[in-house]
Design a protein around this motif. Structure first.
Motif, PDB file in Angstrom:
ATOM      1  N   ASN A   1       3.214   7.272   3.658  1.00 35.56           N
ATOM      2  CA  ASN A   1       2.452   6.593   2.593  1.00 35.56           C
ATOM      3  C   ASN A   1       3.169   6.561   1.254  1.00 35.56           C
ATOM      4  O   ASN A   1       2.862   5.722   0.397  1.00 35.56           O
ATOM      5  CB  ASN A   1       1.096   7.285   2.384  1.00 35.56           C
ATOM      6  N   SER A   2       4.091   7.503   1.046  1.00 38.13           N
ATOM      7  CA  SER A   2       4.757   7.614  -0.256  1.00 38.13           C
ATOM      8  C   SER A   2       6.240   7.866  -0.055  1.00 38.13           C
ATOM      9  O   SER A   2       6.623   8.797   0.661  1.00 38.13           O
ATOM     10  CB  SER A   2       4.140   8.749  -1.081  1.00 38.13           C
TER      11      SER A   2
ATOM     12  N   GLU B   1       3.926  12.059   2.613  1.00 38.12           N
ATOM     13  CA  GLU B   1       4.986  11.742   1.664  1.00 38.12           C
ATOM     14  C   GLU B   1       6.306  12.236   2.232  1.00 38.12           C
ATOM     15  O   GLU B   1       6.364  13.305   2.841  1.00 38.12           O
ATOM     16  CB  GLU B   1       4.680  12.428   0.338  1.00 38.12           C
TER      17      GLU B   1
ATOM     18  N   ARG C   1      -2.600  15.426   0.609  1.00 42.90           N
ATOM     19  CA  ARG C   1      -1.285  14.903   1.003  1.00 42.90           C
ATOM     20  C   ARG C   1      -0.366  16.054   1.388  1.00 42.90           C
ATOM     21  O   ARG C   1      -0.448  17.136   0.804  1.00 42.90           O
ATOM     22  CB  ARG C   1      -0.667  14.116  -0.150  1.00 42.90           C
TER      23      ARG C   1
ATOM     24  N   GLY D   1       4.370   5.891   9.481  1.00 40.79           N
ATOM     25  CA  GLY D   1       3.148   6.314   8.825  1.00 40.79           C
ATOM     26  C   GLY D   1       3.322   6.972   7.479  1.00 40.79           C
ATOM     27  O   GLY D   1       2.385   7.600   6.962  1.00 40.79           O
TER      28      GLY D   1
ATOM     29  N   ALA E   1       0.813  -1.213   0.000  1.00 40.25           N
ATOM     30  CA  ALA E   1       0.000   0.000   0.000  1.00 40.25           C
ATOM     31  C   ALA E   1       0.848   1.265   0.000  1.00 40.25           C
ATOM     32  O   ALA E   1       0.315   2.376   0.078  1.00 40.25           O
ATOM     33  CB  ALA E   1      -0.945   0.000   1.203  1.00 40.25           C
ATOM     34  N   THR E   2       2.182   1.105  -0.066  1.00 41.67           N
ATOM     35  CA  THR E   2       3.086   2.250  -0.041  1.00 41.67           C
ATOM     36  C   THR E   2       3.502   2.602  -1.456  1.00 41.67           C
ATOM     37  O   THR E   2       3.881   1.737  -2.245  1.00 41.67           O
ATOM     38  CB  THR E   2       4.341   1.940   0.793  1.00 41.67           C
ATOM     39  N   GLU E   3       3.443   3.865  -1.776  1.00 46.29           N
ATOM     40  CA  GLU E   3       3.760   4.352  -3.118  1.00 46.29           C
ATOM     41  C   GLU E   3       5.248   4.607  -3.269  1.00 46.29           C
ATOM     42  O   GLU E   3       5.887   5.161  -2.370  1.00 46.29           O
ATOM     43  CB  GLU E   3       2.982   5.634  -3.364  1.00 46.29           C
TER      44      GLU E   3
ATOM     45  N   ARG F   1      -6.574  11.026   9.557  1.00 49.36           N
ATOM     46  CA  ARG F   1      -6.150   9.750   9.000  1.00 49.36           C
ATOM     47  C   ARG F   1      -6.222   9.739   7.476  1.00 49.36           C
ATOM     48  O   ARG F   1      -5.473   9.020   6.808  1.00 49.36           O
ATOM     49  CB  ARG F   1      -7.037   8.609   9.550  1.00 49.36           C
TER      50      ARG F   1
ATOM     51  N   GLU G   1      -2.634  11.915   3.510  1.00 49.25           N
ATOM     52  CA  GLU G   1      -1.459  11.099   3.217  1.00 49.25           C
ATOM     53  C   GLU G   1      -0.181  11.853   3.547  1.00 49.25           C
ATOM     54  O   GLU G   1      -0.126  13.089   3.482  1.00 49.25           O
ATOM     55  CB  GLU G   1      -1.453  10.691   1.743  1.00 49.25           C
TER      56      GLU G   1
ATOM     57  N   ARG H   1       1.826  11.886  12.232  1.00 46.00           N
ATOM     58  CA  ARG H   1       0.871  10.896  11.732  1.00 46.00           C
ATOM     59  C   ARG H   1      -0.199  10.576  12.777  1.00 46.00           C
ATOM     60  O   ARG H   1      -1.382  10.422  12.437  1.00 46.00           O
ATOM     61  CB  ARG H   1       1.627   9.624  11.361  1.00 46.00           C
TER      62      ARG H   1
ATOM     63  N   ALA I   1       7.781   3.249   7.112  1.00 39.44           N
ATOM     64  CA  ALA I   1       6.420   2.711   7.014  1.00 39.44           C
ATOM     65  C   ALA I   1       5.758   2.682   8.384  1.00 39.44           C
ATOM     66  O   ALA I   1       4.577   3.025   8.528  1.00 39.44           O
ATOM     67  CB  ALA I   1       6.457   1.313   6.404  1.00 39.44           C
TER      68      ALA I   1
END
Length: 420
Positions: free
Chosen positions: A249-250, A166, A140, A247, A6-8, A161, A164, A156, A244
């Motif tokens: 996400n990218s 980055e 984000r 928290g 789920a991580t970009e 929530r 996002e 985070r 990760a």
């Protein structure tokens, strides 16, 4: 083992070749700039008319596209933004990366269907700032590079929530706070905050006493002076688990001024680790490309610097790009390439191919595919490929794919070994 599904993985695309490399080698998304309002104006970039084609290519491969509109905006810039934002909104791009509050407001008005990401230039370092941007419409935030791992985890925990996060994981580090530097503008007339940084933080400096013009005093015991602001490059390949857990996400790779070989190599390495490979298995790849000594930035404390000298380290050169592969016998293939750097008959070339470990192939039967003015091809056996952007072919025991990159260790060609 951390699940990164789920991580970009977000890669830079300074031009079309970098875009294609990033997508082919495993990026989930790319960030790029059109011809205005981006922080890397020295990159190749894209014209405004090029953006729809770039977006279509990325989307066709399942990757998202984020367009930077993240310079600090003057009144003249703001006045020029509405039609520019409308064109980006119609391009099909997925998000805009913005730092200026006025530009953010206009983006909501003139590109209402695009997601808005808050650039690291906005220096988001706390949950209250993140929450405010979220309330204004951001989906984000790119956290400030000065944040520690604990800081990000705390942000985070307290931020919405749905917002996002980055963070940069690899590439050059700016010595100025969140990149807001005045040195370049003051010393060269080129504003770093407008995307034209001359990188004076990488220059050598000495001390001069005002009553003794022309008398230079080294700040350290080195006749060349000292590189007092020369930051190490960021490399978090060994710490993606921590990011990760905090928290993020990218994972963002820096490098829109870099070439396709750099982009492909870094994306390949991070993609491998995110797919389950051990970081130790790809560290040699990250040393293969042009880089300054690596560090972990602010994530675990004070960042490291290289004050003794500037310059880049690299172990390999981009020798060629594969353009075609044809089987010519049992376990034998004819590889056609475009030459980028010199390689010779008998050299060992390493093959960079998407989502596969690095393999090595020996050059055999090297041939220059010379062309006449009429376009006819005249194969000529040669001992060395040394014509940049010309087409060469050789036989290999390993099959390759068009778009694979071939690299050669510096100072390790067969011809040089004989001369030595």
């Amino acid at each position: 083992m951390t699940d990164f599904s789920a991580t970009e993985l977000l890669a830079p695309a300074g031009g079309r070749s970098q875009l294609e490399a990033a997508v082919r080698f495993g990026a989930d998304a790319v960030y790029l700039a059109a011809d205005k309002f981006g922080m890397r104006q020295r990159a190749e970039n894209f014209t405004l008319d090029d953006i729809p084609s770039a977006v279509a290519f990325a989307h066709g491969a399942g990757a998202k596209v984020y367009v930077t509109v993240n310079t600090l905006m003057s009144q003249a810039d703001i006045a020029a933004l509405p039609p520019y934002l409308e064109a980006l909104g119609a391009s099909g791009a997925d998000a805009l990366i913005v730092s200026d509050l006025g530009a953010f407001s206009l983006a909501r008005r003139y590109a209402p269907h695009m997601e808005l990401h808050v650039s690291t230039q906005a220096s988001v370092m706390n949950a209250e700032a993140a929450r405010t941007w979220y309330d204004l419409g951001a989906s984000r935030v790119v956290v400030a590079r000065e944040m520690s791992m604990e800081d990000i985890a705390e942000l985070r925990a307290q931020a919405p929530r749905e917002l996002e996060i980055e963070a940069f994981v690899h590439g050059a580090m700016c010595m100025a706070y969140s990149g807001r530097c005045m040195l370049s503008a003051a010393m060269t007339g080129r504003s770093g905050n407008k995307g034209f940084c001359a990188q004076p933080c990488r220059w050598s400096y000495v001390l001069v006493e005002e009553k003794r013009p022309g008398a230079y005093y080294p700040i350290e015991e080195d006749v060349r002076g000292t590189y007092v602001m020369n930051a190490h490059d960021l490399c978090m390949i060994e710490h993606l688990d921590d990011l990760a857990r905090a928290g993020v996400n990218s994972f963002k790779i820096e490098g829109r001024n870099k070439r396709a070989f750099y982009v492909a190599t870094v994306v390949h390495a991070y993609r491998a680790v995110m797919d389950g490979a051990g970081p130790a298995s790809v560290m040699s790849d990250l040393h293969a490309i042009s880089h300054r000594p690596y560090g972990t930035g602010f994530f675990y404390g004070k960042p490291s610097q290289r004050q003794e000298r500037d310059g880049y380290d690299k172990d390999y050169l981009h020798a060629a790009t594969v353009t075609a592969c044809q089987q010519v016998g049992e376990g034998a293939w004819r590889i056609q390439t475009t030459c980028h750097n010199r390689f010779c008959e008998g050299d060992e070339l390493e093959i960079l191919t998407p989502r596969k470990p690095i393999a090595a192939a020996r050059v055999q039967g090297l041939t220059w595919l010379a062309k006449s003015q009429e376009g006819d091809v005249y194969p000529q056996p040669v001992p060395v490929a040394n014509r940049t952007m010309e087409t060469y072919a050789f036989e290999s025991r390993i099959a390759m794919q068009p778009g694979d990159l071939l690299r050669i260790r510096i100072q390790q060609t067969a011809e040089e070994a004989v001369q030595a």
